[in-house]
Design an enzyme around this catalytic site. Sequence first.
Site, mmCIF file in Angstrom:
data_model
loop_
_atom_site.group_PDB
_atom_site.id
_atom_site.type_symbol
_atom_site.label_atom_id
_atom_site.label_comp_id
_atom_site.label_asym_id
_atom_site.label_seq_id
_atom_site.Cartn_x
_atom_site.Cartn_y
_atom_site.Cartn_z
ATOM 1 N N CYS A 115 0.832 -1.211 0.000
ATOM 2 C CA CYS A 115 0.000 0.000 0.000
ATOM 3 C C CYS A 115 0.869 1.265 0.000
ATOM 4 O O CYS A 115 1.437 1.618 -1.023
ATOM 5 C CB CYS A 115 -0.982 -0.040 1.162
ATOM 6 S SG CYS A 115 -2.367 1.100 0.956
ATOM 7 N N HIS A 217 -3.825 -5.152 0.662
ATOM 8 C CA HIS A 217 -3.235 -5.521 1.951
ATOM 9 C C HIS A 217 -3.278 -7.045 2.131
ATOM 10 O O HIS A 217 -4.199 -7.576 2.756
ATOM 11 C CB HIS A 217 -3.969 -4.827 3.099
ATOM 12 C CG HIS A 217 -3.564 -3.412 3.307
ATOM 13 N ND1 HIS A 217 -2.528 -3.053 4.150
ATOM 14 C CD2 HIS A 217 -4.034 -2.267 2.776
ATOM 15 C CE1 HIS A 217 -2.396 -1.735 4.128
ATOM 16 N NE2 HIS A 217 -3.296 -1.234 3.306
ATOM 17 N N GLU A 219 -1.531 -8.894 4.079
ATOM 18 C CA GLU A 219 -1.415 -9.286 5.494
ATOM 19 C C GLU A 219 -2.777 -9.279 6.190
ATOM 20 O O GLU A 219 -3.020 -10.088 7.099
ATOM 21 C CB GLU A 219 -0.410 -8.369 6.214
ATOM 22 C CG GLU A 219 -0.918 -7.016 6.672
ATOM 23 C CD GLU A 219 -1.206 -6.026 5.555
ATOM 24 O OE1 GLU A 219 -1.784 -4.959 5.847
ATOM 25 O OE2 GLU A 219 -0.846 -6.306 4.385
#
Length: 242
Positions: A115, A217, A219
């Site tokens: 990001c 994202h 994660e």
Amino acid sequence: MKKPLIGITTGLFTVETGVFAGMERVYVNRDYVDAVERAGGIPLLLPPLEDEEAQTHFAALCDGFLFSGGIDVNPLLYGRDPHAALGNVNTHWDRAELALLGRVLNTDKPILAVCRGHQLLNVACGGTLYQDLSEMPQPVFRHSQLANRADRIHTVRIVTDSLLGDIFGDTLFVNSFHHQTLWEVGKGLRVTARSGDGVIEAVEMESKPFVVGVQWHPEMLLTASGDMLPLFERFVQTAGRA
């Protein structure tokens, strides 16, 4: 074989209420730490320091680097004046991470940039950003979701002859939490994924073993599903060979 040490960049924020109001804190979301550990790495949090000696030690100490998300990048750092929709910036934070990126890019150590990190990677390579999606010449859909962090809201099309293509194939469903995006692509970077409205969703540096920037994202998605784990595993495995 020993586990590789993965440096994770951290951000800065100021506590607004309570007994610690006004104090600045160094932070990163735990999802990044958990993702690196789950993929077989040892996470090490790196504070945003502009000190050159600290930067040199960070670059030498870690086997790989995860540049995390956060606030907007100061447009003065890529030669632009601020757009009306520009959000919060912290130039010290930007300069610290850009300095670290520059040092790591002079090695073959792997980089995974997420990001804001994806955007900083582009700036570090001489590229620019749209400060808000409204600057883009074509209509775009919503890229800052209100849904849960692990919900997927749009499709990404991946170039198959790329690292991401090798890991995921040609299509992904991803989450989205950004209002800035890449404009002019930096030197040495190749666009390897876009959303259906043309927004750049990933870049790679093909001259390096593993330099990947993603706008979504992974994660966060990893908190609900294991399908992003291969990305982190490839990153950590490459770090183990650095």
